[in-house]
Design a protein around this motif. Sequence first.
Motif, PDB file in Angstrom:
ATOM      1  N   GLY A 119       0.806  -1.210   0.000  1.00 12.37           N
ATOM      2  CA  GLY A 119       0.000   0.000   0.000  1.00 12.37           C
ATOM      3  C   GLY A 119       0.840   1.260   0.000  1.00 12.37           C
ATOM      4  N   ARG A 120       1.874   1.280   0.836  1.00 14.99           N
ATOM      5  CA  ARG A 120       2.761   2.444   0.889  1.00 14.99           C
ATOM      6  C   ARG A 120       3.539   2.581  -0.421  1.00 14.99           C
ATOM      7  NH1 ARG A 120       5.247   5.785   4.723  1.00 14.99           N
ATOM      8  NH2 ARG A 120       6.235   7.446   3.489  1.00 14.99           N
ATOM      9  N   LEU A 121       3.926   1.467  -0.976  1.00 15.48           N
ATOM     10  CA  LEU A 121       4.641   1.497  -2.249  1.00 15.48           C
ATOM     11  C   LEU A 121       3.767   2.106  -3.344  1.00 15.48           C
ATOM     12  CD1 LEU A 121       7.082   0.631  -4.024  1.00 15.48           C
ATOM     13  CD2 LEU A 121       5.916  -1.567  -4.322  1.00 15.48           C
ATOM     14  N   ALA A 122       2.527   1.642  -3.440  1.00 14.47           N
ATOM     15  CA  ALA A 122       1.624   2.165  -4.465  1.00 14.47           C
ATOM     16  C   ALA A 122       1.382   3.656  -4.275  1.00 14.47           C
ATOM     17  CB  ALA A 122       0.302   1.399  -4.434  1.00 14.47           C
ATOM     18  N   LEU A 128       4.617   5.588  -5.316  1.00 11.67           N
ATOM     19  CA  LEU A 128       4.802   5.605  -6.765  1.00 11.67           C
ATOM     20  C   LEU A 128       3.757   6.490  -7.447  1.00 11.67           C
ATOM     21  CD1 LEU A 128       5.638   1.846  -7.391  1.00 11.67           C
ATOM     22  CD2 LEU A 128       7.227   3.776  -7.481  1.00 11.67           C
ATOM     23  N   ALA A 129       2.534   6.454  -6.941  1.00 10.21           N
ATOM     24  CA  ALA A 129       1.490   7.313  -7.508  1.00 10.21           C
ATOM     25  C   ALA A 129       1.842   8.787  -7.304  1.00 10.21           C
ATOM     26  CB  ALA A 129       0.143   6.990  -6.866  1.00 10.21           C
ATOM     27  N   GLY A 130       2.343   9.132  -6.127  1.00 12.74           N
ATOM     28  CA  GLY A 130       2.736  10.510  -5.877  1.00 12.74           C
ATOM     29  C   GLY A 130       3.870  10.946  -6.796  1.00 12.74           C
ATOM     30  N   HIS A 131       4.792  10.032  -7.046  1.00 18.22           N
ATOM     31  CA  HIS A 131       5.900  10.344  -7.947  1.00 18.22           C
ATOM     32  C   HIS A 131       5.388  10.578  -9.371  1.00 18.22           C
ATOM     33  CE1 HIS A 131      10.028  10.232  -9.465  1.00 18.22           C
ATOM     34  NE2 HIS A 131       9.619   9.393 -10.402  1.00 18.22           N
ATOM     35  N   ALA A 149      -2.930   2.596  -9.820  1.00 14.72           N
ATOM     36  CA  ALA A 149      -4.020   3.263 -10.537  1.00 14.72           C
ATOM     37  C   ALA A 149      -5.046   3.831  -9.568  1.00 14.72           C
ATOM     38  CB  ALA A 149      -4.681   2.288 -11.504  1.00 14.72           C
ATOM     39  N   ALA A 150      -5.393   3.056  -8.543  1.00 15.33           N
ATOM     40  CA  ALA A 150      -6.376   3.530  -7.571  1.00 15.33           C
ATOM     41  C   ALA A 150      -5.870   4.776  -6.841  1.00 15.33           C
ATOM     42  CB  ALA A 150      -6.683   2.418  -6.571  1.00 15.33           C
ATOM     43  N   GLU A 151      -4.585   4.787  -6.482  1.00  9.77           N
ATOM     44  CA  GLU A 151      -4.024   5.951  -5.791  1.00  9.77           C
ATOM     45  C   GLU A 151      -3.977   7.167  -6.705  1.00  9.77           C
ATOM     46  OE1 GLU A 151      -3.356   6.277  -2.694  1.00  9.77           O
ATOM     47  OE2 GLU A 151      -3.553   4.195  -2.046  1.00  9.77           O
ATOM     48  N   ARG A 160      -6.013  11.031  -6.665  1.00  7.52           N
ATOM     49  CA  ARG A 160      -5.365  12.327  -6.899  1.00  7.52           C
ATOM     50  C   ARG A 160      -5.989  13.077  -8.079  1.00  7.52           C
ATOM     51  NH1 ARG A 160      -1.675   9.038  -4.429  1.00  7.52           N
ATOM     52  NH2 ARG A 160      -0.019  10.030  -3.188  1.00  7.52           N
ATOM     53  N   GLY A 161      -7.057  12.531  -8.630  1.00  8.49           N
ATOM     54  CA  GLY A 161      -7.757  13.203  -9.712  1.00  8.49           C
ATOM     55  C   GLY A 161      -7.261  12.875 -11.102  1.00  8.49           C
ATOM     56  N   ARG A 162      -6.394  11.870 -11.217  1.00  4.64           N
ATOM     57  CA  ARG A 162      -5.852  11.501 -12.523  1.00  4.64           C
ATOM     58  C   ARG A 162      -6.738  10.444 -13.196  1.00  4.64           C
ATOM     59  NH1 ARG A 162      -0.986  13.844 -14.898  1.00  4.64           N
ATOM     60  NH2 ARG A 162       0.179  14.755 -13.157  1.00  4.64           N
ATOM     61  N   THR A 163      -6.912  10.573 -14.489  1.00  4.65           N
ATOM     62  CA  THR A 163      -7.505   9.496 -15.277  1.00  4.65           C
ATOM     63  C   THR A 163      -6.404   8.497 -15.600  1.00  4.65           C
ATOM     64  OG1 THR A 163      -9.109  11.004 -16.260  1.00  4.65           O
ATOM     65  CG2 THR A 163      -8.745   8.916 -17.390  1.00  4.65           C
TER      66      THR A 163
END
Length: 214
Positions: free
Chosen positions: A9-12, A15-18, A51-53, A57-60
């Motif tokens: 979970g923390r990894l996802a 990576l999503a934030g990056h 993808a869920a993360e 954040r509002g990304r498609t």
Amino acid sequence: MQLRPITWGRLADTLAGHLDARVPADGSPWIKAAVDGAPAARTGELAGQIAAELRLRGRTVHVVDTGGFLRPASLRFEYGKQDPDTYFDGWFDTNALWREVFGPLEAGGSGRVLPDLWDPATDRATRSPYVQLPPGGVLLVHGPLLLGRWFPFDLTVHVRLSRGALARRTDEGEQWMLPAFVRYEDEVGPSEAADVVVRADDARHPAWAGLPSA
């Protein structure tokens, strides 16, 4: 390479934030990322979490499984159904991925991406409708043998299994693929080629080397 424990979970989330902060390297408005690994590494699970993360954040996000871009059985099985060299070189339709997935996301592209092309169960075209990925959208591609093919990824993640762990966690019916992954390690070196390496010998306790330095 120093690896640190992390949860999936923390990894996802990290990576999503990056990815959310990245600017596409090719000048297009779409971020493109890969989660690479053998079938036993379950890359689809990590890709789905990322993808869920990103959506939070509002990304498609559009997730592509390379299993939907296999070549027809007549080509995959030309030298038998269990030939590891053909699996390495000829199972995945890289030309179709370029044409239907990466090409539309180049600078000036249409953004119309095909989610899949071929159904291996029926050995027929899927006839899936195109998906419109708006500017600012993220493409996440997951599957095996993704590195070393010059795909235009902004971030590559390799989920690594040691040879022993890979052998233990690979289904009996897919053991014949193992020499292809030995070849992948020898010829491509995914642990060196990827931006991010995640060790998953114990699926409950992954570890990683962190994000690439700026």
